[in-house]
Structure formats: structure tokens, C-alpha cells
Design a protein around this motif. Structure first.
Motif, mmCIF file in Angstrom:
data_model
loop_
_atom_site.group_PDB
_atom_site.id
_atom_site.type_symbol
_atom_site.label_atom_id
_atom_site.label_comp_id
_atom_site.label_asym_id
_atom_site.label_seq_id
_atom_site.Cartn_x
_atom_site.Cartn_y
_atom_site.Cartn_z
ATOM 1 N N SER A 43 -13.946 -15.322 -85.362
ATOM 2 C CA SER A 43 -13.205 -16.346 -85.512
ATOM 3 C C SER A 43 -13.671 -16.948 -86.939
ATOM 4 N N VAL A 44 -14.834 -16.851 -87.439
ATOM 5 C CA VAL A 44 -15.147 -17.067 -88.553
ATOM 6 C C VAL A 44 -14.457 -16.409 -89.892
ATOM 7 N N LEU A 45 -14.349 -14.928 -89.696
ATOM 8 C CA LEU A 45 -13.489 -14.394 -90.625
ATOM 9 C C LEU A 45 -11.949 -14.643 -90.597
ATOM 10 N N SER A 46 -11.500 -15.177 -89.204
ATOM 11 C CA SER A 46 -10.259 -15.581 -89.045
ATOM 12 C C SER A 46 -10.088 -16.833 -90.046
ATOM 13 N N ILE A 47 -10.905 -17.841 -89.835
ATOM 14 C CA ILE A 47 -10.868 -18.854 -90.436
ATOM 15 C C ILE A 47 -10.616 -18.502 -92.195
ATOM 16 N N ILE A 48 -11.784 -17.657 -92.429
ATOM 17 C CA ILE A 48 -11.952 -17.666 -93.775
ATOM 18 C C ILE A 48 -10.685 -16.782 -94.651
ATOM 19 N N ILE A 49 -10.021 -16.048 -93.699
ATOM 20 C CA ILE A 49 -8.777 -15.605 -94.157
ATOM 21 C C ILE A 49 -7.646 -16.401 -94.135
ATOM 22 N N GLY A 50 -7.565 -17.025 -92.770
ATOM 23 C CA GLY A 50 -6.152 -17.604 -92.263
ATOM 24 C C GLY A 50 -6.205 -18.748 -93.062
ATOM 25 N N VAL A 51 -6.920 -19.867 -93.012
ATOM 26 C CA VAL A 51 -6.963 -21.008 -93.759
ATOM 27 C C VAL A 51 -6.239 -20.932 -95.210
ATOM 28 N N PRO A 52 -6.604 -20.122 -96.016
ATOM 29 C CA PRO A 52 -6.202 -19.927 -97.403
ATOM 30 C C PRO A 52 -4.892 -19.519 -97.249
ATOM 31 N N LEU A 53 -4.602 -18.487 -96.379
ATOM 32 C CA LEU A 53 -3.079 -17.769 -96.141
ATOM 33 C C LEU A 53 -2.179 -19.148 -95.756
ATOM 34 N N GLY A 54 -2.805 -20.036 -94.672
ATOM 35 C CA GLY A 54 -2.004 -21.082 -94.165
ATOM 36 C C GLY A 54 -1.605 -21.950 -95.378
ATOM 37 N N ILE A 55 -2.516 -22.107 -96.368
ATOM 38 C CA ILE A 55 -2.270 -23.026 -97.378
ATOM 39 C C ILE A 55 -1.318 -22.322 -98.263
ATOM 40 N N LEU A 56 -1.276 -21.236 -98.562
ATOM 41 C CA LEU A 56 -0.266 -20.561 -99.532
ATOM 42 C C LEU A 56 1.010 -20.762 -98.742
ATOM 43 N N MET A 57 1.038 -20.280 -97.554
ATOM 44 C CA MET A 57 2.506 -20.489 -96.688
ATOM 45 C C MET A 57 3.055 -21.593 -97.043
ATOM 46 N N ALA A 58 1.987 -22.838 -96.706
ATOM 47 C CA ALA A 58 2.664 -24.305 -96.848
ATOM 48 C C ALA A 58 3.169 -24.662 -98.333
ATOM 49 N N LYS A 59 2.564 -23.929 -99.300
ATOM 50 C CA LYS A 59 2.982 -24.335 -100.687
ATOM 51 C C LYS A 59 3.948 -23.373 -101.165
ATOM 52 N N LYS A 60 4.124 -22.262 -101.009
ATOM 53 C CA LYS A 60 5.247 -21.569 -101.393
ATOM 54 C C LYS A 60 6.222 -20.858 -100.267
ATOM 55 N N GLU A 61 7.478 -21.419 -100.578
ATOM 56 C CA GLU A 61 8.499 -20.821 -99.594
ATOM 57 C C GLU A 61 8.332 -19.264 -99.442
ATOM 58 N N THR A 62 8.327 -18.566 -100.586
ATOM 59 C CA THR A 62 8.464 -17.224 -100.781
ATOM 60 C C THR A 62 7.318 -16.655 -99.825
ATOM 61 N N ALA A 63 6.288 -17.244 -99.866
ATOM 62 C CA ALA A 63 4.940 -16.632 -99.255
ATOM 63 C C ALA A 63 5.292 -16.776 -97.651
ATOM 64 N N LYS A 64 5.742 -18.030 -97.290
ATOM 65 C CA LYS A 64 6.310 -18.205 -95.812
ATOM 66 C C LYS A 64 7.207 -17.132 -95.402
ATOM 67 N N THR A 65 8.353 -17.015 -96.266
ATOM 68 C CA THR A 65 9.355 -15.674 -95.867
ATOM 69 C C THR A 65 8.662 -14.555 -95.403
ATOM 70 N N ILE A 66 7.640 -14.237 -96.554
ATOM 71 C CA ILE A 66 6.915 -12.881 -96.310
ATOM 72 C C ILE A 66 6.035 -12.890 -95.026
ATOM 73 N N ILE A 67 5.252 -14.101 -95.060
ATOM 74 C CA ILE A 67 4.072 -13.782 -94.162
ATOM 75 C C ILE A 67 4.568 -14.043 -92.434
ATOM 76 N N THR A 68 5.578 -14.986 -92.597
ATOM 77 C CA THR A 68 6.135 -15.170 -91.097
ATOM 78 C C THR A 68 6.270 -13.892 -90.248
ATOM 79 N N PRO A 69 7.408 -12.966 -90.816
ATOM 80 C CA PRO A 69 7.411 -11.685 -89.816
ATOM 81 C C PRO A 69 6.339 -10.949 -89.596
ATOM 82 N N ILE A 70 5.339 -11.179 -90.740
ATOM 83 C CA ILE A 70 4.088 -10.192 -90.275
ATOM 84 C C ILE A 70 3.134 -10.660 -89.395
#
Lengths: 400, 573
Positions: free
Chosen positions: B105-132
Motif C-alpha cells: 500500500s505504501v509503495l502504491s501510494i508513493i507511486i500512485g499519487v504522483p501519477l494521479g497528479i500527473l494525469m490530472a494535470k496533463k491530458e496526454t498523460a491521461k490518454t497514455i496512462i488510462t489504458p495501462i
């Protein structure tokens, strides 16, 4: 020199903007452009100047581009083309850093739904602008408390926005902007989310404030009355384009085109005016339930000295003056004993010209009735206004 | 084009090649991670198990009391549930599971929250990350175990790796959602006052998205918990292992108890994370209760640290070292491995016994993660693995003679040979785990005998197979199973091997002891025991029957070791 100067400002949203621009030049309207190109015209070719210390109102229906316009002024939205000069500097060409400085010190904004941060207290909300600037805590809290004190909200400083009424929240929004001591205040339909009474109050407060602080205010509204009350000058927008700029008086007397004329609720001249076009809602007391105290209370609240008296079915019973109500209170009489049953009544379809003759020798307003049901009243002012308009229009041809 | 449709693309080979390349290229990096992670997790589990369980239960109950705002429901549940787990002797398993879930869980948070922030800020990131993310969430958890083993070997590290991949998506999605859901006006307000991106993120977006993000984290912990059971197939210790071995040996009761312990843990974790997420009632009140909670946590931490210090002082007994033995969850191997483990324990070794899947067991000996195993069935059953790995391990020879595999039927069926089979038992051979050697042999057999052309081998698990056998015998139904001896089922039911004229299932086999290269230098005594270890079918079946009658494997092994001192002494020579 003007404080804010906008030259040929244009904002197109979406794709195929060149095609959309070409279509605007052909005078195509917004929906057609959207269907053809998928691009939305936000603002097109707007040029105006705002002077220091002036309240400049931008008015228009929803979708006319006024919200886009105000967001272009502090570059929350980047313009497609054009220049925006603030104190002679073109902010459209600034980089992020310079723009941030302008936003921090020169130009602040008040939002329609207040834009308060729900997780911060009133004080924390108010100091936000100073906080992002990096003002030390002591100093910024002092400034924020000062701003709250000016709007009479200091005692609420530790509450959260959800605990305040709409009017209070908007005062906080205003205090938050003023705490920064900006030179320019942008107000985006700031009073539209408030109920009419509070709205008037806020308008008055804004005018008071303006006489004290002399800010340059750019105010957006869709409400003509609001614009006329507070605007030094008004710009009227339609489909992203400015139709006319002028004082309230100019716009009312010399509308630049048909749209403006319709917007300022010019009455349809193809019909002849009758009583029901110009009547206003009647202020009444109910003879079956209200006593003299209620009647007096209502007069006080509505700032009038007489009421019409009706029964439960809105049948007109007579009129009641303040004097007779006071008398009834003294002698403990019911209303029915003190009302004046001789009220002048006119039917709904009576022509204004006929009313004109009646109203001059009538001390009381005329009651408009249908059968014996009260519909409204006609007061002297409305008759005069309608006639004045009528005479002015004589020379104007109207497209039927 | 038609060619393309008729020839299958070698996707499997590509993936295989890519994984091999990764494993080779980043071997150093992976092994550093593996060692660091293993050290960290062992330390954490060690610390958690060092705390006296009853004291820990009291601390957790107190925490539950304050976290749930002094409601008795959760408090009592925590107390009773944890006492139940302790009472069932699953405490150390529970602590391993907690370590695994916590780290994932801790690792998921450390990796996941920044990724989520990136997704929310950048449309391109969202397009790439969502299918993954879609891919990660729908791919069966088992699949992640394969590269996990290739990268990190066996144990807790690959378990965490797989859990993180599986449990990460909700945190990312919810972070993205929480930030995107913030009213545009508030974002504009922050911008219009000249707030920088960072200021906006920390003063506005994260505080407002907090409850959504925490909901995502709650989901993540739940998913990590569900991976615990799956990860136990690659040696992740904890409650999952109990569930898995109960499945493989068809023990309903054991499975239920381990499962119930997981349920209790899941509910406690869920309620704890949800209560942290409660919206503010009144600012002042929560500040006070925060202080309280802070105090409790501080006090608890102090107590734990003290205890940890004591424990570490007290724990410095001389140990001869650690021996890792791996085995497959077959009843034969459970018996033999526990006996060997018992003997090594008596000699003063720390012994870890890790149940693994067949192929992974071999692999773990090859990479030296396991020191050895006593479960290699040769020459036939494990032929494939032996051929692949024989140069990378040391074969210490036979530990049991006369093991046999073959197709087995109940004695009321009137077939004597594989060639007599025609349409019995729905033309199905009931097998065990898909990777097991005997299953491979059975599949080969089906191909070699023309009369089995329409037959197929149904794989399940050793436990499921014996359950199916028991049911068939009760109702006198025909059934054909992949059997092997020694096995307690021959003592329990009347069964017979089918003759195998083509020898496709293999002749009588021997069970070998296989150790990693270099064990002889590192642990000569243990090597010696493993080298000398050998016993008879009779010995093994004694232990197996005891286990099958409900004794736990360790006790059964202890009893046998006590009863056969001479034999055991021979091994120690």
C-alpha cells in the motif's frame, strides 16, 4: 492615460480557428460557425478602454462572451490574438513570471459563486492572495483582518465558508480581493448568485466602497438594472462582439442597433399600450386576517404610506392610509372600519392615453381590476415613462 | 494476409525474450532491490512479531477505540477478531501479511499519487496512462507472479511487486478524479491571485481531493490483501499460504480459519482507513482528537521501540545460520520436507520451509534462493525441469526408492490397463496442478495411446483431486486420476494402478535431493544432512497418515523424528 486598454482582442476555442475567423468576417452567427467548424467564438475583435477609478460594466446574455472577456483580462484564458495593455504593458505577451507578478499586485478577481476554498477558514481564505505572495504570517493576517473588518465580517474569521450566508460569502470574496490592495478589480457576475434584496445591498456597498477606495472595476453582469445602477460606462456584448459602449443614458437613448434596443427591453411598439402593460404589482393588506399593526408594518417595510385592501379572493375592498391605520391601532378597531371604499379602478385593457387623464387628479394610485379582482396598480411614473418613450419613437421606423 | 492468419504470431516468444533481456540487463538492480526489500521486510515482520501479541492487540484495540470516535462496535470487533487469530496460532502469519499489505500500500501510494497528479494535470498523460491502468486491473493477478519470480526470485519481494502492480490503479484513478473534480472556479481563484502550480497543488487541490484519494487508497489496501493469497504461490509468507495449502490439500476447516483471519484483517484495515477519511465535524474538535490520536500513536511507538530493543538484545542467540528449503504442496513432500526441516532445526539452524509451485521450486534452487529440496521425482516426473536445470544444481541422489506414478482407478472399475480405457469417466483424467510432472506425463500418455485420442487431462490441485476421488468412490462412480505413491490414499481406499505397456507414465521412480551449488562450502553440516537423508515408503506414509488424520505437519514430523532416533543420527553423521 487609460488604466486598461484592449485592442482587437479575439478568442476562439477549439479547432479550425482560421476558418471560424473567416466566417465571422462574413457575419455568420455563432451557432452556424460552431456547426460548420467545431470552433466556438468566445470574443471577437473587442476594443475598449477603461479609465482609472471607473466602474466599467460588461453586459450581455449568457453565451455572449462576457465571462471569456473578463478572463482574458487577467489571462486565465490566453487570447488568440490582440493586445491587452495594463498601465501600458501588454500582458498578452508576458511570460509566466511577469504575469504572476501582475496578478499578485495589480489585478484581482471576484467570482460568481464566490470561489471560496471550503477547507480554509474565512481568515485563511482572505489572506490567500497575500500568502501566495509570500507575505509573512503576522503581516498578512493583520491585512486580512483589516479587510474583513471593513466588510463587517471580522467576528466570523474562524468560521468556514459553508457556515456563512451567500451575501457574507461574497463579502469575503470581495475582502479577499481587496486585502491584496489591487489597482484593478474584476467582478464576474459577482452578485448573480444572491437573492435580489441582498443583491441591491451589495450593489450599494460596492458603490460606497468605490467612493472610498477608487479602484478600477470591471464588472460583468447579465442584468440591465444592475448595470444601470453601478456602471459608469456599459459595454453590451452579443455573440462575442461588442455592440455598443456608452453610459447607461446613452445606451437607453441611442441604442446602436436593433439588438441593443431589444435588450434594453424596449416595448414592442406594434401594440398600443394598455393598463396591463404598465401596471406594477399592488401592495395589499388582507381585510380578513390582517390588523392595523400588520398593515403598518408592511407600509414601513415597503416604504409607502398607503395600501390597497382586498379579501381572500383578491376582491378589492378599498384603500388604507397610514393615518387611518394608526387611528385604528389607537382605537383598537378592525381595518374594515377605517378603510376608504372609494378607490378609483380601471379595467385591464384601458389605454394609456385615457389613464393619463385620470391619474392627474387622483391622489391615490389607480387600481387595475378584472371584474372586481385586483390585478395591479398604475402609478404616475410608469405612465409618464411610457408616454415619453412613445414620443421619442415617433421618428423611428420599426421593422415589423 | 492469409499467411498471417494461419501462422500464429510468436507473441509468447517475444514476451519471453523481452523478460529474459530485462532480467539479464537489470540483474544487479533487481538483486539489490530484492536484498534491500527482503531485509526491510524481514526487519519489519521481525519487529512486529517481537511485540508480545497480547500487548499489540491491546494497543490496536485502543487505536480502534479512538479512531472510530469511541464507538464500541469496531473496538470490540478488533479485540475479538485479533484474539481469535492469536488463539488459532496464526499470529506470525498475520504479521507477515500485515507487512506485505502495508508495504504494497505504501509503495502504491508513493507511486500512485504522483501519477494521479500527473494525469490530472496533463491530458496526454491521461490518454497514455488510462489504458495501462485498464490493462493492469484486468490482467489476472497470477500473470504478474511470473515476471515477479524472474526478477526477484521467491519470497516476499515478488509478492509485494505483484501486489503493487495489481493494487496501484485505484489510487491513481481516484487521485486523478479527486483533483479533476475540484470546481473550476476555485482553481481559477488560486490562479487569479498569482498562485504557482505548487501552491495550487498543496494549498488547494490535495487538501480538497484528500477524501477521494483516501477512498482510492482504501481500495488499494483491499486489493493488496486479495493479492496476498495469490502471492503465496511464489513463497510470500503469511495467511495466504495457509489458504493455499488448505486448497491444495482439500482441508475445508483450515482454509476457513485462514480465510476468516484474512477477513478479520481486511475489515479492520478497511474500517481504519475509512475512519481516517471521515470529514471534519468541527475544526476545533478534530484538532483535540488529533492530538489524542497523535499521543496514542506516540505512546504506542515508544512502547514498541522499547520492546523491539529488548527483543533484539534477547534475540542474539547463536544460530548456525539459515537454511531455506522449498517444496511442493503434495502430501509426500510436506511429510519429507518437514522431517528434514525438523532435524536441521534440532541442529540449531533457522529453517524456512517455503511451499511453491513445482517449476518455481526448481527455479528457486537454481538461483540459490532455496538451499535445497527433497522433492525431485526422477527420471520421469520432473524430467522437463531436470533437463533444463541439471547443470545449475547439485543432485545429491536418492532419498526414497520405489516411488511410482501412474494412472490410478478405484478397484471396482473393470479396467486393468490404460489400453482398456474407452469412454469411462467422461473421458477425463483428473489431474493435479497444471505445472506438476505427473500431469505432463499424463498428457504425454494421452497422445501416445490411440484409444485416448478423445480423452483430456483436467488439472486442479492435489487436494481437489483427492476430494474428487473420495466423492467418486462414495458414489461408486468411475474416475481416472493421476496418482503417485507413496500416498495415503492407497491406505485409505481400494485403488489400483493401470498397466502402462508403453511406459508413457514412467517406470518406478526415485525421489532425489537437489541442492544449490555452493551449499557444501557455505553450510557443510546442513549439506551433510541433506546428503544422507533417505528413508522408506513406509516411513513416509506414517508421517503422511498422521498429517492426513489432522495433525499439523510440524508435530507429525517431530513425532516421527522422536520415534526414529537411530535413523536420524545416521543422517547427521
Amino acid at each position: 492615460m487609460s488604466k486598461v486598454k484592449v485592442e482587437q482582442l479575439t478568442k476562439i476555442f477549439g479547432k479550425r480557428q482560421q476558418q471560424a475567423l473567416a466566417m465571422i468576417k462574413e457575419n455568420k452567427d455563432k451557432t452556424e460557425i460552431l456547426e460548420k467548424t467545431g470552433a466556438t467564438v468566445g470574443v471577437y475583435d473587442a476594443s475598449f478602454e477603461v479609465n482609472e477609478g471607473e466602474i466599467f460594466v460588461v453586459m450581455g446574455l449568457s453565451g455572449s462572451g462576457k465571462s471569456t472577456m473578463i478572463r482574458l483580462l487577467n489571462r486565465l484564458i490566453d487570447p488568440t490574438s490582440g493586445e491587452i495593455y495594463i498601465d501600458g504593458q501588454d500582458i498578452a505577451k508576458m511570460d509566466k513570471e511577469e504575469l504572476r507578478e501582475v496578478r499578485r499586485h495589480k489585478i484581482n478577481m471576484v467570482f460568481q459563486n464566490f470561489g471560496l476554498f471550503p477547507h480554509r477558514t474565512i481568515l485563511e481564505n482572505t489572506e490567500y492572495g497575500l500568502e501566495v505572495r509570500g507575505v509573512p504570517k503576522e503581516e498578512r493576517q493583520q491585512l486580512a483582518e483589516q479587510a474583513l473588518d471593513n466588510s463587517g465580517l471580522l467576528s466570523f474569521k474562524d468560521q468556514f465558508p459553508s457556515q456563512l450566508s451567500g451575501g457574507m460569502q461574497q463579502r469575503v470574496g470581495l475582502a479577499r480581493a481587496l486585502a491584496n490592495d489591487p489597482e484593478i478589480l474584476l467582478m464576474d457576475e459577482a452578485f448573480s448568485a444572491l437573492d435580489p434584496l441582498i443583491r441591491r445591498e451589495m450593489q450599494d456597498e460596492l458603490l460606497d466602497l468605490q467612493s472610498n477606495v477608487q479602484k478600477t472595476i470591471i464588472f460583468i453582469t447579465h442584468d440591465l438594472n444592475e448595470a444601470l445602477r453601478i456602471g459608469d460606462r456599459i459595454a453590451l456584448m452579443k455573440d462575442g462582439q461588442i455592440m455598443q459602449i456608452g453610459t447607461g443614458e446613452e445606451i437607453l437613448t441611442h441604442p446602436a442597433n436593433q439588438y441593443v434596443r431589444d435588450f434594453v427591453e424596449d416595448v414592442d411598439r406594434s401594440k398600443v399600450l394598455t393598463a396591463q402593460n404598465i401596471m406594477v404589482p399592488a401592495l395589499t393588506a388582507n381585510i380578513e386576517v390582517d390588523g392595523p399593526n400588520v398593515a403598518l408594518n408592511r407600509m414601513r417595510k415597503e416604504e409607502v404610506s398607503m395600501l390597497l385592501v382586498v379579501d381572500r379572493k383578491r376582491k378589492l375592498k378599498g384603500s388604507l392610509t397610514a393615518d387611518s391605520a394608526l387611528e385604528a391601532r389607537r382605537k383598537n378597531l378592525p381595518l374594515s372600519d377605517v378603510i376608504d371604499k372609494n378607490v378609483r379602478t380601471i379595467p385591464k385593457d384601458m389605454l394609456v392615453t385615457d389613464i393619463f387623464n385620470l391619474i392627474f387628479d387622483s391622489p391615490t394610485p389607480l387600481a387595475v381590476v378584472e371584474g372586481d379582482r385586483l390585478e395591479g396598480v398604475v402609478i404616475r411614473g410608469s405612465v409618464l415613462e411610457s408616454l415619453a418613450d412613445h414620443q421619442e419613437e415617433e421618428g423611428v421606423t420599426v421593422d415589423a | 494476409m492469409l499467411d498471417f492468419l494461419q501462422q500464429s504470431l510468436p507473441v509468447a516468444d517475444w514476451v519471453e525474450g523481452f523478460t529474459d533481456w530485462l532480467t539479464r540487463t537489470f540483474a544487479g538492480f533487481f538483486s539489490a532491490l530484492q536484498h534491500g526489500g527482503q531485509f526491510l521486510m524481514d526487519g519489519m515482520t521481525g519487529l512486529l512479531t517481537v511485540i508480545p501479541p497480547l500487548l499489540f492487540i491491546v494497543v490496536l484495540t485502543a487505536a480502534a477505540f479512538f479512531i472510530s470516535n469511541k464507538k464500541w462496535g469496531l473496538t470490540l470487533f478488533t479485540l475479538i477478531g485479533l484474539l481469535f487469530i492469536y488463539n488459532q496460532g496464526l499470529w506470525s502469519d498475520l504479521m507477515s501479511t500485515v507487512t506485505l499489505v502495508l508495504l504494497s500500500s505504501v509503495l502504491s501510494i508513493i507511486i500512485g499519487v504522483p501519477l494521479g497528479i500527473l494525469m490530472a494535470k496533463k491530458e496526454t498523460a491521461k490518454t497514455i496512462i488510462t489504458p495501462i491502468l485498464d490493462f493492469m486491473q484486468t490482467m489476472p493477478g497470477f500473470v504478474y507472479l511470473i515476471p515477479a519470480v524472474a526478477f526477484f526470485g521467491i519470497g516476499m519481494v515478488p509478492g509485494v511487486f505483484a501486489s503493487v502492480i495489481f493494487a496501484l490503479p485505484p489510487t491513481v484513478r481516484f487521485t486523478n478524479l479527486g483533483i479533476r473534480q475540484i470546481p473550476k472556479e476555485l482553481v481559477e481563484a488560486s490562479d487569479s491571485f498569482g498562485g504557482t502550480g505548487r501552491q495550487k497543488l498543496f494549498k488547494l487541490e490535495l487538501p480538497l481531493a484528500k477524501s477521494t484519494i483516501l477512498a482510492g487508497i482504501n481500495q488499494t489496501t483491499m486489493l493488496a490483501l486479495s493479492m496476498v493469497v495469490i502471492a503465496s504461490m511464489i513463497g510470500a509468507p503469511g495467511l495466504g499460504r495457509g489458504v493455499l495449502s488448505a486448497l491444495q490439500r482439500a482441508q475445508v476447516g483450515n482454509g476457513f480459519v485462514n480465510g476468516l483471519a484474512l477477513v478479520i484483517l481486511a475489515i479492520i484495515v478497511d474500517r481504519f482507513t475509512q475512519n481516517i477519511n471521515k470529514p471534519k465535524q468541527q475544526a476545533k474538535k478534530t484538532a483535540a482528537s488529533r492530538k489524542k490520536i497523535g499521543g496514542i500513536i506516540a505512546a504506542a511507538a515508544a512502547v514498541l521501540l522499547l520492546l523491539g530493543a529488548f527483543a533484539l538484545n534477547g534475540n542474539n542467540q547463536a544460530s548456525k545460520g539459515t537454511i531455506n528449503l522449498s517444496y511442493v504442496e503434495w502430501d509426500t513432500e510436506v511429510a519429507s520436507t518437514h522431517v528434514v526441516g525438523e532435524v536441521l532445526k534440532e541442529m540449531g539452524y533457522d529453517v524456512n520451509l517455503t511451499p511453491l509451485d513445482n517449476a518455481i521450486m526448481w527455479e528457486s534452487v537454481v538461483n540459490g534462493e532455496s538451499d535445497g529440496m527433497v522433492s525431485a521425482w526422477l527420471p520421469n516426473t520432473h524430467q522437463a525441469q531436470y533437463a533444463q536445470y541439471k547443470d545449475q544444481v547439485e543432485d545429491l541422489g536418492v532419498n526414497l526408492e520405489g516411488a511410482k506414478v501412474g494412472l490410478v482407478v478405484p478397484d471396482y472399475m473393470d479396467v486393468e490397463s490404460i489400453e482398456d480405457l474407452s469412454d469411462q469417466a467422461n473421458q477425463t483424467i483428473t489431474g493435479i496442478e497444471p505445472g506438476a510432472g505427473v500431469v505432463n506425463a499424463a498428457e504425454k500418455t494421452v497422445q501416445e495411446y490411440p484409444n485416448l485420442a478423445d480423452w483430456h487431462v483436467a488439472t486442479s490441485s492435489s487436494g481437489a483431486m483427492t476430494v474428487a476421488l473420495g466423492q467418486a468412490i462414495q458414489t461408486k462412480q468411475p474416475i481416472v486420476i493421476t496418482g503417485w505413491s507413496p500416498h495415503w490414499m492407497f491406505a485409505k481406499y481400494g485403488l489400483k494402478y493401470l498397466e502402462d505397456p508403453k511406459g508413457a507414465m514412467g517406470q518406478a521412480e526415485t525421489i532425489h535431493t537437489i541442492v544449490r551449488k555452493g551449499l557444501k562450502e557455505d553450510q557443510p553440516d546442513a549439506y551433510n544432512v541433506l546428503d544422507n537423508f533417505n528413508w522408506t515408503q513406509k516411513d513416509m506414509e506414517d508421517v503422511m497418515l498422521a498429517i492426513n488424520d489432522g495433525e499439523n505437519p510440524e508435530d507429525a514430523a517431530k513425532d516421527w523424528v522422536k520415534a526414529h532416533p537411530d535413523q536420524v543420527n545416521d543422517w547427521k553423521k
